[in-house]
Design a protein around this motif. Structure first.
Motif, PDB file in Angstrom:
ATOM      1  N   UNK A   1      12.304  -4.881   7.723  1.00 42.71           N
ATOM      2  CA  UNK A   1      13.155  -4.138   6.776  1.00 42.71           C
ATOM      3  C   UNK A   1      12.374  -2.979   6.190  1.00 42.71           C
ATOM      4  N   UNK A   2      11.140  -3.304   5.807  1.00 43.55           N
ATOM      5  CA  UNK A   2      10.305  -2.301   5.185  1.00 43.55           C
ATOM      6  C   UNK A   2      10.020  -1.163   6.154  1.00 43.55           C
ATOM      7  N   UNK A   3       9.744  -1.516   7.403  1.00 47.12           N
ATOM      8  CA  UNK A   3       9.473  -0.520   8.435  1.00 47.12           C
ATOM      9  C   UNK A   3      10.681   0.398   8.634  1.00 47.12           C
TER      10      UNK A   3
ATOM     11  N   UNK B   1       6.600   3.837  -3.217  1.00 46.88           N
ATOM     12  CA  UNK B   1       6.863   2.421  -3.512  1.00 46.88           C
ATOM     13  C   UNK B   1       7.020   1.641  -2.217  1.00 46.88           C
ATOM     14  N   UNK B   2       7.811   2.188  -1.291  1.00 51.27           N
ATOM     15  CA  UNK B   2       8.043   1.482  -0.035  1.00 51.27           C
ATOM     16  C   UNK B   2       6.741   1.382   0.761  1.00 51.27           C
ATOM     17  N   UNK B   3       5.936   2.449   0.727  1.00 48.78           N
ATOM     18  CA  UNK B   3       4.657   2.447   1.429  1.00 48.78           C
ATOM     19  C   UNK B   3       3.735   1.366   0.897  1.00 48.78           C
ATOM     20  N   UNK B   4       3.636   1.277  -0.440  1.00 46.77           N
ATOM     21  CA  UNK B   4       2.774   0.263  -1.052  1.00 46.77           C
ATOM     22  C   UNK B   4       3.285  -1.134  -0.730  1.00 46.77           C
ATOM     23  N   UNK B   5       4.611  -1.284  -0.784  1.00 44.55           N
ATOM     24  CA  UNK B   5       5.223  -2.576  -0.489  1.00 44.55           C
ATOM     25  C   UNK B   5       4.924  -2.963   0.964  1.00 44.55           C
ATOM     26  N   UNK B   6       4.913  -1.967   1.846  1.00 44.94           N
ATOM     27  CA  UNK B   6       4.693  -2.215   3.270  1.00 44.94           C
ATOM     28  C   UNK B   6       3.273  -2.653   3.590  1.00 44.94           C
ATOM     29  N   UNK B   7       2.358  -2.472   2.625  1.00 44.23           N
ATOM     30  CA  UNK B   7       0.971  -2.879   2.867  1.00 44.23           C
ATOM     31  C   UNK B   7       0.755  -4.345   2.503  1.00 44.23           C
ATOM     32  N   UNK B   8       1.671  -4.870   1.687  1.00 45.75           N
ATOM     33  CA  UNK B   8       1.545  -6.260   1.232  1.00 45.75           C
ATOM     34  C   UNK B   8       1.331  -7.260   2.380  1.00 45.75           C
ATOM     35  N   UNK B   9       1.983  -7.097   3.569  1.00 44.00           N
ATOM     36  CA  UNK B   9       1.769  -8.078   4.642  1.00 44.00           C
ATOM     37  C   UNK B   9       0.303  -8.274   5.025  1.00 44.00           C
TER      38      UNK B   9
ATOM     39  N   UNK C   1       2.053  -5.927  11.594  1.00 41.30           N
ATOM     40  CA  UNK C   1       1.119  -4.855  11.934  1.00 41.30           C
ATOM     41  C   UNK C   1       1.851  -3.518  12.020  1.00 41.30           C
ATOM     42  N   UNK C   2       3.038  -3.553  12.643  1.00 39.93           N
ATOM     43  CA  UNK C   2       3.849  -2.343  12.761  1.00 39.93           C
ATOM     44  C   UNK C   2       4.130  -1.764  11.376  1.00 39.93           C
ATOM     45  N   UNK C   3       4.497  -2.660  10.466  1.00 41.18           N
ATOM     46  CA  UNK C   3       4.852  -2.253   9.109  1.00 41.18           C
ATOM     47  C   UNK C   3       3.638  -1.681   8.378  1.00 41.18           C
ATOM     48  N   UNK C   4       2.495  -2.363   8.504  1.00 36.28           N
ATOM     49  CA  UNK C   4       1.296  -1.907   7.791  1.00 36.28           C
ATOM     50  C   UNK C   4       0.849  -0.546   8.300  1.00 36.28           C
ATOM     51  N   UNK C   5       0.841  -0.396   9.626  1.00 37.32           N
ATOM     52  CA  UNK C   5       0.408   0.881  10.208  1.00 37.32           C
ATOM     53  C   UNK C   5       1.330   2.014   9.748  1.00 37.32           C
TER      54      UNK C   5
END
Lengths: 423, 220
Positions: free
Chosen positions: B137-139, B165-173, B189-193
């Protein structure tokens, strides 16, 4: 590297902070200035005038956004567009889910209307904008008439002076003393108009006529009108509520007491009360009592205390770091408490002046404000005094008694109003 | 101008009755009204909305009643209530924030994440929410926001906060990966990258706007 322009922003002034969390459909916190001309309004000329005026008042290009701790104004790219009047008086201007400019300019036949969201400015500040707008409109529309004349508006404040937050300037940092006990105010009740509409009833009165009467009662215009309004409200109080006081809240323009030319908010409020169950309901007695209350409340010390009380909260470090969402709840509760402390409001904006050469084009000015109860606003232009009542109630009894009292004193009254009923 | 003999005042406009006392006015000279007539709109919600609302109430109450009658299979009606609640929570947000798409997307990511994690926990902690749903979802939110901001030519100050906000949230994984609670690594990994790329883009190209936005939003 190209230098990107970062959009400007500024804080809300002290008095403005209460408005965003408390704006709702039933009380939009919007007020309107209108100017009646002798000719029909020309839309194009008005738009041109608006384009010039807004450049002199940079804050009016703002929208309100919320930060983590406070709301703030951010310069927006919306363009202010003149429209033909198609909305009920004082319709919503600030909606957190639908950002728009915080003012609108409309016209209808001979009238130019200018509505402002209260967080942006108070009446005395907004009138500067409106006068400038009308000034430019008339010079554009009647260009040939003003060809060889150099006109100046009595408004020499610079852009920075107009942006000034005067509450900050006059906050002395003294901790406020504990405040006195509040009086139980009578609350107006009754059926309200559908769709949060407000009823506007305005009485136009010759200034010289009423000033003569005011002089007879040896008082000032504001006190006289406040006394008449209190007596009119008293007639409406049911017997079982008679022990409650009639409390009028009266906004005070602090620019008259402190040096400031700000076009933003700079007002304080004083409450004056009168209890008809323990005192006589004779008009002169009420006037006498109000004279004393005004004298007590309008001393420099008292006004300074008010500025400090409000600003103290804003400057308190602990309160500042509370997230906005919680502040919103607190400000809503505070507003409800304040709302209960008065019965009605009377606001005298005073005399509005325009350059002499323009007077042949302008018939009158008026001002009124959104409300969830009953409010009166007063302003005068030349020999026309306009007392504008806005009311959320269906009943017009208080307004009727108020104008009847004036008419019975031999003052000629012309009533103008909007049609809210489907008549 | 007309005259009200009861209130002893002149009345401007073209009405028949006194606006103060409703008495019939004297005189026949009409003048212009100073306000335009604005009819009541009687704002109503759309028919579709009403049908969906009624349908939800019918389904919810009937299923609870059936469940009470047939309790053998456990409290299955709670799932139906939960499902309806989730859909409504998400719908209400979409409708309220329809004028601000980036904000809408961020709120939607938060709401969906909370809802799926709750569902996952209730239905036996299989981990599908943090394995797949939350990172994906985040991605997609980040991709959508990037596209929308370009297509609709939004101004940077209107969406920068939401990208961040979405970028920071996407690093949480990263936390999930480090603690080893994930069975499937690819979506996270896709989301974090994507988050790192998106945040870096803002930091490198919009540094000024970023600090200005931070200053505005966080001013005390």
């Amino acid at each position: 590297m190209k230098n990107k322009k970062v959009s400007e922003w500024s804080k809300l002034d002290n008095a403005a902070k209460i408005f965003p969390p408390n704006s709702k459909n039933s009380d939009t916190k919007v007020f309107r200035f209108a100017c009646e001309l002798y000719d029909n309004v020309d839309k194009q000329a008005l738009q041109q005038a608006l384009d010039i005026t807004i450049e002199a008042f940079p804050l009016y290009k703002s929208i309100i956004k919320s930060g983590l701790f406070w709301y703030y104004f951010e310069k927006s790219r919306f363009k202010a567009v003149v429209t033909e009047e198609n909305l009920p008086p004082c319709s919503t201007l600030y909606d957190k889910n639908n950002k728009t400019l915080l003012f609108r300019v409309m016209f209808y036949k001979k009238r130019i209307s200018f509505e402002v969201y209260h967080a942006l400015s108070d009446g005395a500040g907004a009138i500067q904008f409106f006068k400038t707008l009308v000034f430019h409109y008339i010079t554009i529309k009647y260009e040939s008439f003003f060809k060889d004349k150099v006109l100046v508006l009595d408004n020499d404040a610079s852009r920075t002076q107009k942006m000034d937050d005067s509450f900050q300037k006059y906050y002395s940092g003294n901790r406020p003393a504990s405040k006195k006990k509040t009086i139980k105010a009578y609350k107006l009740r009754g059926l309200k108009l559908p769709e949060y509409r407000i009823r506007v009833i305005e009485g136009v009165i010759p200034v010289d006529c009423i000033l003569a009467i005011v002089k007879e009662h040896k008082t000032s215009l504001t006190i006289f009108l406040a006394a008449v309004l209190m007596c009119a409200i008293n007639e409406e109080i049911p017997a079982r509520m008679k022990n409650r006081s009639v409390v009028l809240s009266i906004p005070v323009n602090l620019r008259n007491y402190y040096y400031s030319q700000t076009a933003r908010n700079f007002f304080g409020v004083i409450n004056v009360d009168y209890n008809f169950s323990t005192r006589s309901n004779d008009l002169d007695e009420v006037i006498e009592h109000l004279k004393n209350s005004f004298k007590e409340n309008l001393t420099p010390e008292h006004l300074e205390k008010r500025i400090n009380t409000l600003s103290y909260l804003e400057h308190n470090y602990f309160l500042r770091i509370i997230p906005l969402a919680i502040k919103d709840v607190v400000l809503k509760i505070a507003n409800n408490i304040v709302d209960k402390s008065y019965t009605s409001t009377l606001s005298n904006v005073g005399k509005i002046n325009m350059p002499d050469e323009m007077k042949q084009f302008i018939s009158s000015f008026d001002i009124f404000v959104s409300t969830s109860k009953l409010q009166a606003c007063v302003c005068s232009y030349e020999n026309k005094l306009r007392i504008s009542f806005t009311s959320a109630f269906i009943s017009t009894e208080i307004q009727r008694r108020f104008f009847k009292t004036l008419a019975d004193m031999g003052i000629p009254v012309n009533i103008e109003s909007n049609k809210v009923d489907e008549e | 101008m007309k005259y009200c003999s009861n209130c002893k005042v002149n009345i401007v406009g073209n009405r028949k009755n006194c606006p103060l006392c409703q008495e019939i006015l004297l005189g026949d000279k009409c003048s212009d009204e100073i306000f335009p007539k604005i009819s009541f709109v009687y704002k109503e919600h759309g028919l579709f909305f009403k049908i969906v609302l009624l349908a939800s109430i019918v389904i919810a109450s009937v299923s609870v009643a059936m469940n009470i009658l047939l309790p053998q299979r456990g409290a299955w009606s709670l799932f139906i209530l939960g499902g309806l609640g989730s859909v409504w929570a998400s719908m209400i947000n979409v409708i309220n924030k329809r004028n601000n798409i980036p904000k809408n997307i961020v709120y939607q990511v938060m709401i969906i994440s909370v809802i799926v994690i709750l569902w996952d926990i209730i239905t036996g902690r299989k981990g599908w929410s943090i394995n797949y749903v939350v990172p994906l979802t985040c991605f997609f939110a980040m991709i959508t926001m990037a596209i929308i901001s370009k297509v609709r030519k939004l101004f940077i100050e209107d969406y920068i906060l939401y990208i961040i906000i979405d970028g920071l949230f996407g690093i949480v994984p990263i936390i999930f990966i480090m603690t080893g609670i994930l069975n499937v690594l690819f979506p996270s990994l896709l989301c974090i990258v994507t988050s790192i790329i998106s945040l870096s883009t803002i930091l490198i190209f919009e540094e000024h706007s970023l600090w200005a936005e931070a200053k505005r939003r966080l001013h005390l």
